[in-house]
Scaffold this active site. Structure first.
Site, PDB file in Angstrom:
ATOM      1  N   PRO A 296       0.683  -1.386  -0.134  1.00  0.00           N
ATOM      2  CA  PRO A 296      -0.110   0.014   0.042  1.00  0.00           C
ATOM      3  C   PRO A 296       0.654   1.308   0.007  1.00  0.00           C
ATOM      4  O   PRO A 296       1.886   1.566   0.417  1.00  0.00           O
ATOM      5  CB  PRO A 296      -0.782   0.155   1.259  1.00  0.00           C
ATOM      6  CG  PRO A 296       0.098  -1.061   2.089  1.00  0.00           C
ATOM      7  CD  PRO A 296       0.956  -1.937   1.326  1.00  0.00           C
ATOM      8  N   GLY A 297       0.314   2.198  -0.733  1.00  0.00           N
ATOM      9  CA  GLY A 297       1.107   3.583  -0.838  1.00  0.00           C
ATOM     10  C   GLY A 297      -0.120   4.821  -0.177  1.00  0.00           C
ATOM     11  O   GLY A 297       0.161   4.988   0.959  1.00  0.00           O
ATOM     12  N   ARG A 298      -0.860   5.214  -1.287  1.00  0.00           N
ATOM     13  CA  ARG A 298      -1.791   6.036  -0.747  1.00  0.00           C
ATOM     14  C   ARG A 298      -2.577   5.882   0.233  1.00  0.00           C
ATOM     15  O   ARG A 298      -2.698   6.628   0.970  1.00  0.00           O
ATOM     16  CB  ARG A 298      -2.679   6.154  -2.038  1.00  0.00           C
ATOM     17  CG  ARG A 298      -3.788   7.183  -2.089  1.00  0.00           C
ATOM     18  CD  ARG A 298      -4.795   6.939  -3.304  1.00  0.00           C
ATOM     19  NE  ARG A 298      -4.361   6.524  -4.190  1.00  0.00           N
ATOM     20  CZ  ARG A 298      -4.214   7.114  -5.498  1.00  0.00           C
ATOM     21  NH1 ARG A 298      -4.373   8.609  -5.406  1.00  0.00           N
ATOM     22  NH2 ARG A 298      -3.714   6.492  -6.371  1.00  0.00           N
ATOM     23  N   TYR A 338      -5.265  13.388 -13.780  1.00  0.00           N
ATOM     24  CA  TYR A 338      -6.185  12.289 -13.471  1.00  0.00           C
ATOM     25  C   TYR A 338      -7.436  13.207 -13.463  1.00  0.00           C
ATOM     26  O   TYR A 338      -8.312  12.499 -12.902  1.00  0.00           O
ATOM     27  CB  TYR A 338      -5.853  11.600 -12.312  1.00  0.00           C
ATOM     28  CG  TYR A 338      -4.556  10.988 -12.382  1.00  0.00           C
ATOM     29  CD1 TYR A 338      -3.996  10.283 -13.347  1.00  0.00           C
ATOM     30  CD2 TYR A 338      -3.702  11.510 -11.011  1.00  0.00           C
ATOM     31  CE1 TYR A 338      -2.619   9.807 -12.986  1.00  0.00           C
ATOM     32  CE2 TYR A 338      -2.220  10.989 -10.973  1.00  0.00           C
ATOM     33  CZ  TYR A 338      -1.912  10.135 -11.992  1.00  0.00           C
ATOM     34  OH  TYR A 338      -0.501   9.585 -11.793  1.00  0.00           O
ATOM     35  N   CYS A 364       2.383  28.149 -16.861  1.00  0.00           N
ATOM     36  CA  CYS A 364       1.956  28.533 -18.371  1.00  0.00           C
ATOM     37  C   CYS A 364       1.368  27.548 -18.896  1.00  0.00           C
ATOM     38  O   CYS A 364       2.069  27.023 -19.926  1.00  0.00           O
ATOM     39  CB  CYS A 364       3.033  29.241 -18.925  1.00  0.00           C
ATOM     40  SG  CYS A 364       3.783  30.875 -18.131  1.00  0.00           S
ATOM     41  N   GLU A 365       0.174  27.266 -18.332  1.00  0.00           N
ATOM     42  CA  GLU A 365      -0.542  25.926 -18.866  1.00  0.00           C
ATOM     43  C   GLU A 365      -1.895  25.957 -18.629  1.00  0.00           C
ATOM     44  O   GLU A 365      -2.159  26.340 -17.603  1.00  0.00           O
ATOM     45  CB  GLU A 365      -0.251  24.559 -18.625  1.00  0.00           C
ATOM     46  CG  GLU A 365       1.335  24.264 -18.598  1.00  0.00           C
ATOM     47  CD  GLU A 365       1.546  23.308 -19.826  1.00  0.00           C
ATOM     48  OE1 GLU A 365       0.789  23.004 -20.588  1.00  0.00           O
ATOM     49  OE2 GLU A 365       2.732  22.943 -20.108  1.00  0.00           O
TER      50      GLU A 365
END
Ligand code: LLP
Length: 430
Positions: A296-298, A338, A364-365
Site C-alpha cells: 500500500p502507498g496512498r 487525472y 503557463c498551461e
C-alpha cells in the site's frame, strides 16, 4: 459521466466544516494539523508547503500491521510503496512502525536502505529494471525481485550468476481484471504493460525453478490504484492462489502471494479502510498456506498530508472567477493529470456565501489547476488555502517545470513541527 459533471457533482456542501478522516480540523475557526495552526507553519516556512501529521502516518501503518498480523500472523509483510511519498523522515517513521518497502528504482532502493528498512522486507517491482539496479538489489539482499518479462528474468539470472548470489524472484502476473479507476492508474489488463499473462508466468516460474541462480519465491499482482471496490482485489488474490497451488503440484512451492497496492481513499466518496481490505484478502491467502505481502502507498500517507498555498491574486475573466495560488501543477499534478478531486479548505473559516471558482496555479498551461468549478467562500490576496488528501503522489510527483522550486515539507507531531525537507533554492535549477 463527463469530467465536468463529476466535478460539479462532487462539490462540497459545507466547505468550511471540519472534514472527516483527516488530521486537519478547525478549532475556533482556524485550520490545524494536530495541535499546530496551519497558518503558523505557513508563516514560519512559507508557501507552498506540504504538511504531514506524524500520528496519522503512524496510525495508518499500524492499522495495516495489526490487521495483517491478526489475520495471517508473522507470515504477513506490509511493503510501503515508496513512490507514494519518499520523504526520508516518513520512511524512517514507517520503518520504526514495522513496515518494509516496495521500491521501483535504484533510487527508491537507496532511500529504503537509507531509512534503515531491513532488506529482507524490501520488494523490487517495475517493468524496466536495469542490470545495474538488479545488481544493487542482489547485493543488498532484498526479499525478492518481482520480474515482469522473460527478458527481465534473464537479466536477473545473468546478474545473479555474475555476482554469484542466488536471486529470490517473484513473478508479477497480469490477471486481466478490470478495476474501476482512472485509465492512467489502472494496470491489471492484458493491454497494459504490467506483468505477464498466466501461461507465461507458469513458464517463467518453471525456468526459475530449474536455474541454479534463481529461486522462485512468490506471485504478485497489482491491478491499479485508487480502487474503492474490494471485489477485484478478491478476484486477483483467488487467481494468484489458484496459480500458486498449481505450481505447488508441480513441486514449485512459493512462499507468498503479493496482492499489490491500490486501495483507494475518500477524496470525494467513501472508501474501505485498510482493515476491510486486509480482512477481505488475507483469509484467501492463508487458507492456501501462503504468506501475505501487500504494497500500500496512498492508503497509508494520502490523508496524512495537505498542501498549504497562498492566494496570490484573484481575477474575473469571461464567465470565470479565478483564484490564483502560489501552488500549481508543479506542486500537485493530480488534478491536471487525472482530473482528480482534492478537498480544498480556507485556513481561516469564512462563512460568507460560497462562489464558484477555478483555483489555478502560476504555470503557463491552461491545464494548471488545483480545482475547477469549486464552491469556495470568497478569498482575497494573501489568504491561505489547504489542499487536503495530498500526502500521496503530491510532493513525489512535483517538478521544476517553469523554473519552479520544489516546496518544503513539514512534519507535525502534537504541538510541534519540523521541516523535513527544505524548500529548494534557485541553485537547484542550475
Ligand atoms: N505496487 C505497485 C507495483 C505499484 O505500481 C503501485 C502504484 C503501488 C504498489 C502502490 O499503489 P497505491 O497503494 O498507492 O495505490 N500517481 C497516481 C498513482 C500511481 C500509482 C502507481 N503504482 C496517482 O496520483 O493517483
Amino acid at each position: 459521466m463527463k469530467v465536468r459533471d463529476r466535478l460539479n457533482n462532487s462539490l462540497p456542501r459545507t466547505p468550511v466544516s471540519s472534514p472527516t478522516n483527516t488530521p486537519f480540523a478547525y478549532h475556533a475557526g482556524e485550520l490545524y494539523c494536530e495541535g499546530v495552526p496551519a497558518a503558523t507553519i505557513a508563516e514560519a516556512v512559507g508557501t507552498p508547503v506540504y504538511v504531514y501529521s506524524q500520528s496519522d502516518v503512524v496510525s495508518r501503518a499500524r492499522s495495516y500491521l495489526d490487521t495483517a498480523a491478526e489475520a495471517v500472523g508473522p507470515a504477513a509483510l506490509i511493503c510501503y510503496a515508496v513512490k507514494a511519498n519518499a520523504n526520508p523522515t516518513i520512511l524512517q517513521l514507517l520503518r520504526e512502525a514495522g513496515t518494509g518497502a516496495d521500491v521501483t528504482s535504484g533510487g527508491e532502493l537507496f532511500l529504503a536502505l537509507y531509512a534503515g528498512i531491513d532488506p529482507h522486507k524490501i520488494i523490487f517491482s517495475g517493468v524496466g529494471k536495469k542490470p545495474a539496479e538488479i545488481a544493487e538489489a542482489l547485493i543488498a539482499g532484498i526479499r525478492a525481485i518481482h520480474v515482469e518479462s522473460e527478458m527481465e528474468l534473464l537479466a536477473v539470472a545473468e546478474e545473479a550468476e555474475r555476482l554469484d548470489i542466488i536471486a529470490p524472484v517473484g513473478v508479477r502476473v497480469n490477471p486481466n481484471i478490470s478495476a474501476e479507476t482512472h485509465p492512467y492508474i489502472s494496470t491489471g489488463l492484458h493491454g497494459h504493460k504490467f506483468g505477464v499473462p498466466r501461461e507465461r508466468a507458469v513458464a517463467m516460474l518453471r525456468s526459475a525453478a530449474s536455474h541454479p541462480y534463481l529461486r522462485p519465491v512468490g506471485l504478485a499482482s497489482h491491478i491499479g490504484s485508487q480502487i474503492t471496490d474490494l471485489d477485484p482485489f478478491g478476484q486477483a488474490v483467488r487467481f494468484l492462489v489458484k496459480l500458486a497451488d498449481e505450481m505447488k503440484n508441480e513441486g514449485i512451492a512459493l512462499d507468498y502471494i503479493d496482492a499489490g497496492g491500490g486501495l483507494g481513499i475518500d477524496y470525494d466518496g467513501p472508501a474501505p479502510n485498510a482493515a476491510d481490505w486486509i480482512r477481505a484478502i488475507a483469509p484467501i491467502v492463508s487458507a492456501g498456506g501462503y504468506g501475505l505481502v501487500v504494497e500500500p502507498g496512498r492508503s497509508i500517507v494520502g490523508r496524512s498530508g495537505a498542501l498549504l498555498t497562498q492566494v496570490v491574486y484573484t481575477k474575473e475573466q469571461g464567465e470565470k472567477r479565478f483564484v490564483i495560488t502560489d501552488a500549481g501543477m508543479t506542486d500537485l499534478i493530480r488534478p491536471t493529470l487525472y482530473q482528480a478531486y482534492h478537498p480544498i479548505l480556507p485556513v481561516t473559516v469564512n462563512d460568507r456565501p460560497t462562489e464558484i471558482v477555478d483555483i489555478v496555479g502560476p504555470i503557463c498551461e491552461s491545464s494548471d489547476f488545483l480545482a475547477q468549478n469549486r464552491a469556495l467562500p470568497p478569498v482575497e490576496r494573501g489568504d491561505l488555502l489547504a489542499v487536503l488528501h495530498a500526502g500521496a503522489y503530491g510532493y513525489a510527483m512535483s517538478s521544476n517545470y517553469n523554473g519552479r522550486l520544489r516546496p518544503a515539507e513539514v512534519m507535525v507531531a502534537g504541538d510541534s513541527f519540523r521541516v523535513i525537507r527544505e524548500r529548494q533554492t534557485y541553485e537547484a535549477l542550475l
